[in-house]
Motif scaffolding. Structure first.
Motif, PDB file in Angstrom:
ATOM      1  N   GLU A  55       6.436  -7.409  17.048  1.00  0.00           N
ATOM      2  CA  GLU A  55       5.580  -7.198  15.872  1.00  0.00           C
ATOM      3  C   GLU A  55       6.027  -5.976  15.077  1.00  0.00           C
ATOM      4  OE1 GLU A  55       0.801  -7.114  14.819  1.00  0.00           O
ATOM      5  OE2 GLU A  55       1.491  -7.326  16.888  1.00  0.00           O
ATOM      6  N   GLU A  56       6.387  -4.902  15.771  1.00  0.00           N
ATOM      7  CA  GLU A  56       6.807  -3.680  15.083  1.00  0.00           C
ATOM      8  C   GLU A  56       8.127  -3.870  14.339  1.00  0.00           C
ATOM      9  OE1 GLU A  56       7.013  -0.728  18.092  1.00  0.00           O
ATOM     10  OE2 GLU A  56       4.840  -0.355  18.155  1.00  0.00           O
ATOM     11  N   THR A  59       7.650  -7.179  11.336  1.00  0.00           N
ATOM     12  CA  THR A  59       6.720  -7.135  10.213  1.00  0.00           C
ATOM     13  C   THR A  59       7.402  -6.508   8.998  1.00  0.00           C
ATOM     14  OG1 THR A  59       4.818  -6.938  11.698  1.00  0.00           O
ATOM     15  CG2 THR A  59       4.498  -6.259   9.409  1.00  0.00           C
ATOM     16  N   CYS A  66       7.800 -14.995  13.748  1.00  0.00           N
ATOM     17  CA  CYS A  66       7.434 -14.935  15.164  1.00  0.00           C
ATOM     18  C   CYS A  66       6.278 -15.883  15.458  1.00  0.00           C
ATOM     19  CB  CYS A  66       6.995 -13.530  15.565  1.00  0.00           C
ATOM     20  SG  CYS A  66       8.315 -12.340  15.624  1.00  0.00           S
ATOM     21  N   ILE A 309       3.796 -14.543  12.743  1.00  0.00           N
ATOM     22  CA  ILE A 309       4.305 -13.718  11.650  1.00  0.00           C
ATOM     23  C   ILE A 309       5.349 -14.571  10.950  1.00  0.00           C
ATOM     24  CG2 ILE A 309       5.549 -11.629  11.002  1.00  0.00           C
ATOM     25  CD1 ILE A 309       4.448 -10.274  13.459  1.00  0.00           C
ATOM     26  N   PRO A 314       2.173 -11.295   8.541  1.00  0.00           N
ATOM     27  CA  PRO A 314       1.228 -11.856   9.512  1.00  0.00           C
ATOM     28  C   PRO A 314       0.452 -13.015   8.918  1.00  0.00           C
ATOM     29  CG  PRO A 314       1.112  -9.466   9.482  1.00  0.00           C
ATOM     30  CD  PRO A 314       1.953  -9.852   8.319  1.00  0.00           C
TER      31      PRO A 314
END
Length: 318
Positions: A55-56, A59, A66, A309, A314
């Motif tokens: 996620e980090e 994004t 994802c 994502i 998101p």
């Protein structure tokens, strides 16, 4: 038509140790490719911080998407979730393992082969970095599978492959609970070929496949694509009847010619144990097919998506 839009699919399960290198190498593949390359990562319910790292890092990056599954459904189901996300503008899907044993840098070779007119280009594993016993077991299994399968199965080929859009669409129509993705890929047909490559060692962490999971995967490859196990029961039964008739003939001959009847408690016990074992083996083989029917008729979803994502943005929870 030349391949121009490609999606790289990589399922991840507890791959926090290797994620940074995976991302770096995928970025390099994207930057060096003359095609439009997108990446789809699937978190298969990781229990470490793999999902957080994904996620980090992703994004805000439009080259990445994802999928986060609600729990660990297994490698085959994670791949299935990724294939189900095929976008309309994707020409082909490049499947790799998240542990980097399948080098993403080989993508240009796969593309060149597909541009020759193939719908499936799969990797043929050469010089595996495994123990002698494990390599021997893999080699034996692939050759056994190739002999008994009802459809052609390439030797020493795993999930590492470049698959055209129309093949992916056909695979998405197969809602099999006991997934064997490489078998489904072969069963679909179309024009297929292989590229030999050296499979690398894991770049971090340890294998997520236990011995039992490997056995289960092997069973899926055999029982889902071969009629031999169920026919084996009939063959063994026929041989048992023939053997019994031969023995009966011997007994009758001894009685009529020599006036004797064979005796022996040991022989009787051996016969009972032998045929009891055959019956239990037969029930076990039938049970493998019944078990697959049992799970299939429940019609449970193959996977559950917790969140997504999409191209760095998101999306709402499913």
């Amino acid at each position: 038509m030349p391949v121009s839009n490609i999606t790289i699919i990589a399922p991840l399960y507890n791959e926090a140790e290797v994620f940074a290198e995976l991302k770096q190498r995928l970025d390099a593949v994207i930057a060096s490719s003359s095609q439009n390359v997108q990446v789809l990562l699937i978190d298969d319910g990781s229990t470490d911080n793999t999902a957080m790292l994904m996620e980090e890092a992703i994004t805000g990056n439009e080259n990445y998407s994802c999928i986060f599954l609600s729990k660990n459904f297994g490698h085959g189901m994670a791949l299935t979730a990724g294939l189900a996300e095929l976008s309309n503008n994707t020409d082909a899907v490049f499947i790799i393992d998240g542990d980097l044993q399948d080098p993403p840098e080989l993508l240009p070779q796969f593309i060149n082969k597909m541009n020759e007119g193939y719908d499936v280009v799969y990797g043929i594993r050469n010089n595996r970095k495994e123990s002698f016993l494990k390599k021997a077991a893999y080699k034996l299994y692939y050759r056994l599978q190739e002999k008994i399968s009802g459809s052609p199965m390439p030797l020493d080929a795993g999930d590492f492959s470049l698959i055209s859009k129309r093949v992916v669409k056909q695979m998405n129509r197969m809602p099999e609970q006991s997934r064997y993705v490489r078998g489904l890929r072969s069963w679909v047909g179309f024009k297929q070929t292989g590229i030999v490559y050296s499979r690398e060692e894991r770049h971090g962490g340890r294998s997520k496949y236990s011995l039992w999971q490997l056995i289960k995967l092997g069973f899926n490859g055999i029982f889902n694509f071969s009629e031999l196990p169920i026919r084996f029961i009939g063959i063994v039964g026929l041989l048992s009847v023939l053997l019994s008739l031969v023995y009966l003939g011997v007994v009758v001959y001894d009685k009529l010619v020599h006036g004797t009847v064979p005796k022996g408690f040991t022989a009787l016990i051996f016969a009972i144990v032998l045929f009891s074992g055959v019956q239990l083996l037969s029930l076990g083989l039938i049970g493998e097919y019944v078990l697959r029917i049992f799970f299939q008729v429940k019609q449970r979803p193959l996977f559950i998506i917790k969140s997504k994502i999409t191209k760095g943005k998101p999306a709402d929870e499913e």
